[in-house]
Design a protein around this motif. Structure first.
Motif, PDB file in Angstrom:
ATOM      1  N   ILE A  25      75.690   3.907  71.491  1.00 59.66           N
ATOM      2  CA  ILE A  25      76.044   5.181  70.841  1.00 59.66           C
ATOM      3  C   ILE A  25      76.062   5.012  69.326  1.00 59.66           C
ATOM      4  O   ILE A  25      75.564   5.864  68.585  1.00 59.66           O
ATOM      5  N   ASP A  26      76.624   3.890  68.865  1.00 60.13           N
ATOM      6  CA  ASP A  26      76.671   3.627  67.424  1.00 60.13           C
ATOM      7  C   ASP A  26      75.261   3.545  66.843  1.00 60.13           C
ATOM      8  O   ASP A  26      75.000   4.040  65.736  1.00 60.13           O
ATOM      9  N   ASP A  33      71.932   9.409  61.298  1.00 59.03           N
ATOM     10  CA  ASP A  33      72.401   9.396  59.914  1.00 59.03           C
ATOM     11  C   ASP A  33      71.273   9.052  58.947  1.00 59.03           C
ATOM     12  O   ASP A  33      71.272   9.491  57.795  1.00 59.03           O
ATOM     13  N   ARG A  34      70.327   8.233  59.422  1.00 54.05           N
ATOM     14  CA  ARG A  34      69.221   7.808  58.557  1.00 54.05           C
ATOM     15  C   ARG A  34      68.186   8.904  58.347  1.00 54.05           C
ATOM     16  O   ARG A  34      67.331   8.810  57.483  1.00 54.05           O
ATOM     17  N   LEU A  35      68.221   9.944  59.209  1.00 51.16           N
ATOM     18  CA  LEU A  35      67.290  11.052  59.062  1.00 51.16           C
ATOM     19  C   LEU A  35      67.644  11.858  57.820  1.00 51.16           C
ATOM     20  O   LEU A  35      68.779  12.331  57.682  1.00 51.16           O
ATOM     21  N   ASP A  36      66.709  12.019  56.909  1.00 52.78           N
ATOM     22  CA  ASP A  36      66.991  12.881  55.763  1.00 52.78           C
ATOM     23  C   ASP A  36      66.530  14.294  56.081  1.00 52.78           C
ATOM     24  O   ASP A  36      65.985  14.576  57.156  1.00 52.78           O
TER      25      ASP A  36
END
Length: 213
Positions: A25-26, A33-36
């Motif tokens: 899950i992490d 989160d890395r998707l801009d």
């Protein structure tokens, strides 16, 4: 009472599994989160294009008569029908009970598999086609892909050898021949429960056994 050592082993295994799930899950959260914003917009645009393409396919299929089980009025119309659609299931029939059973299942599947054209043609009024395609037993389904007959379902032998077969039996046979699809962009009814296809079209009233000829 469980052996303390066994209990300890079980607890460690549970903790190990829980940790693995938590790590997974992490990882997924970190990936998101890395998707801009550009990545998200690109994904959104790709999805919109896929939906647009599917809507265009659906409109074309409906315009060609997909979604309904219809009769081809004459032999000459058969060729225009099979050329217009990539996948066609054609029921060669005569006016008897076994063919009426097949009609029921074909009508159900036509609505569930809009990616394929479901039609029927009277074999006795289509001697040229019947001879050319070697239609000897009725009912026979001609499974047509890219305007060529690719396979046949002859009578009920492959469907349990009885007229009490389920719609799902026929659906699986057609899917095996790849003339219909269970999933992916061509399946527009994947949310339907397969239980809906588990039905028999055997009527309660009696029928003349001579209809089986």
């Amino acid at each position: 009472m469980a052996n303390p050592n066994v209990q300890e082993i079980i607890e460690k295994q549970v903790l190990t599994v829980a940790k693995a799930v938590e790590d997974k899950i992490d990882e997924e959260i970190a990936a998101l989160d890395r998707l801009d914003l550009d990545d998200i917009e690109a994904l959104r645009e790709r999805r919109l294009q896929q939906m647009k393409k599917m809507a265009e396919k659906r409109s074309r299929w409906i315009s060609l008569g997909h979604g309904e089980y219809t009769e081809i009025p004459s032999e000459k119309d058969f060729f225009s029908v099979v050329k217009a659609s990539d996948r066609v299931v054609c029921h060669f029939y005569r006016d008897n009970w076994p063919c009426k059973v097949m009609d029921k299942h074909m009508g159900i599947l036509a609505k569930q598999h809009i990616e394929t054209r479901f039609v029927k043609i009277n074999a006795e009024k289509s001697p040229f086609l019947a001879e050319k395609l070697k239609i000897l037993v009725l009912p026979t389904l001609a499974l047509i892909k890219n305007a060529k007959v690719d396979d046949y379902v002859v009578g009920f032998d492959e469907l349990g050898g009885t007229d009490e077969f389920n719609t799902e039996d026929l659906e699986e046979r057609l899917a095996k021949a790849q003339v219909i699809f269970f999933e992916g962009e061509s399946s527009l009814n994947s949310s339907k429960s397969s239980a809906q296809t588990r039905r028999s079209v055997r009527q309660s009233e009696s029928h003349d056994s001579s209809d089986s000829d």
